[in-house]
Design an enzyme around this catalytic site. Sequence first.
Site, PDB file in Angstrom:
ATOM      1  N   ASP A  94     -18.410  47.362 -31.770  1.00  0.00           N
ATOM      2  CA  ASP A  94     -19.055  47.073 -30.693  1.00  0.00           C
ATOM      3  C   ASP A  94     -19.223  48.329 -29.831  1.00  0.00           C
ATOM      4  OD1 ASP A  94     -20.613  44.824 -30.812  1.00  0.00           O
ATOM      5  OD2 ASP A  94     -18.169  43.160 -30.182  1.00  0.00           O
TER       6      ASP A  94
ATOM      7  N   ARG B  14      -8.520  35.338 -28.719  1.00  0.00           N
ATOM      8  CA  ARG B  14      -9.974  36.050 -28.137  1.00  0.00           C
ATOM      9  C   ARG B  14     -10.589  34.793 -28.139  1.00  0.00           C
ATOM     10  NH1 ARG B  14     -13.672  40.717 -30.578  1.00  0.00           N
ATOM     11  NH2 ARG B  14     -14.181  38.554 -32.469  1.00  0.00           N
TER      12      ARG B  14
ATOM     13  N   HIS C  48     -15.869  35.179 -31.802  1.00  0.00           N
ATOM     14  CA  HIS C  48     -17.189  35.227 -33.434  1.00  0.00           C
ATOM     15  C   HIS C  48     -16.498  34.020 -34.235  1.00  0.00           C
ATOM     16  CE1 HIS C  48     -19.458  38.053 -31.652  1.00  0.00           C
ATOM     17  NE2 HIS C  48     -18.154  39.409 -31.481  1.00  0.00           N
TER      18      HIS C  48
ATOM     19  N   GLU D   5     -16.157  48.121 -25.038  1.00  0.00           N
ATOM     20  CA  GLU D   5     -16.838  47.849 -26.184  1.00  0.00           C
ATOM     21  C   GLU D   5     -17.977  48.420 -25.506  1.00  0.00           C
ATOM     22  OE1 GLU D   5     -16.198  44.065 -27.961  1.00  0.00           O
ATOM     23  OE2 GLU D   5     -15.794  43.801 -26.154  1.00  0.00           O
TER      24      GLU D   5
END
Length: 270
Positions: A173, A72, A47, A147
């Site tokens: 999430d 990540r 993200h 998630e």
Amino acid sequence: MMQKNKLKQLWAAGKPAMNGWCSIGNPLTAEIMAAQGYDSVTIDIQHGALDYGDALPMFQAMRSSGATLMARVPWLDPGYIMKMLDAGAMGIICPMINNRTEAEEFVSYMRYPPLGQRSFGPTRAAVAMPGYGVAANGEVLALAMIETAEGMENLDEIAATPGLDGIYVGPADLTLGTQKGRLPPGFDRQEPEMIALIKQITEACKANGIAACLHCGSTDYAAQAIGWGYNLTTVGGDTRLLAGAAGASVAVWRELNGRDGDTDGDEGMY
């Protein structure tokens, strides 16, 4: 001899760890974050406003900090996972792991044969970490994100996956994935049903001897999570910390100068 993973050493000694989070694709920002004393720092390629071309110089800028550097990745993608390991990541956080099969795939991408199917070519890792090679199998961390409702249903079998080092919880999430839109996404969940899920993950991790990791919005909540049994907590990140500090200084300035609540914009000096 290849360098040891600081997080693994802390956990082996029964100590919790604090993780920093970088979403801004800039080496200077990363260097500033890593210099603050975090035990580990994660570059968010999923993200964050960055890609591999940004992540590599960020790893270089953070090398001297002594923190365990992680990434990540955007998804369960073997190419991206292996490329980030080759760039020097000592841990990979992989989003949306929903079942044992996906967890096994993830683990296999993290390790050289015979423990996995990682391809050999640690271009930067070999330079940054002398002795890097098959020994990396025992040092890199595979952290799966749970998630979704499916992930929670399969929690126990995911946590029992051989070679998996831990589970990383993204509360936003996890809330969206389990509450069918009833609750808004966000950190630091206070709802009893969400706290129950967050604690359930720690119990599964403890039962399988792996680390439980949680993304938090505040240090107070992070301390509470450590009390629940979490081994690593992330508090905020570069974007939230920058916005929070800037916003706080603006608010104080406006209050001290009689412009508290004046947000209509700049009227001009002349």
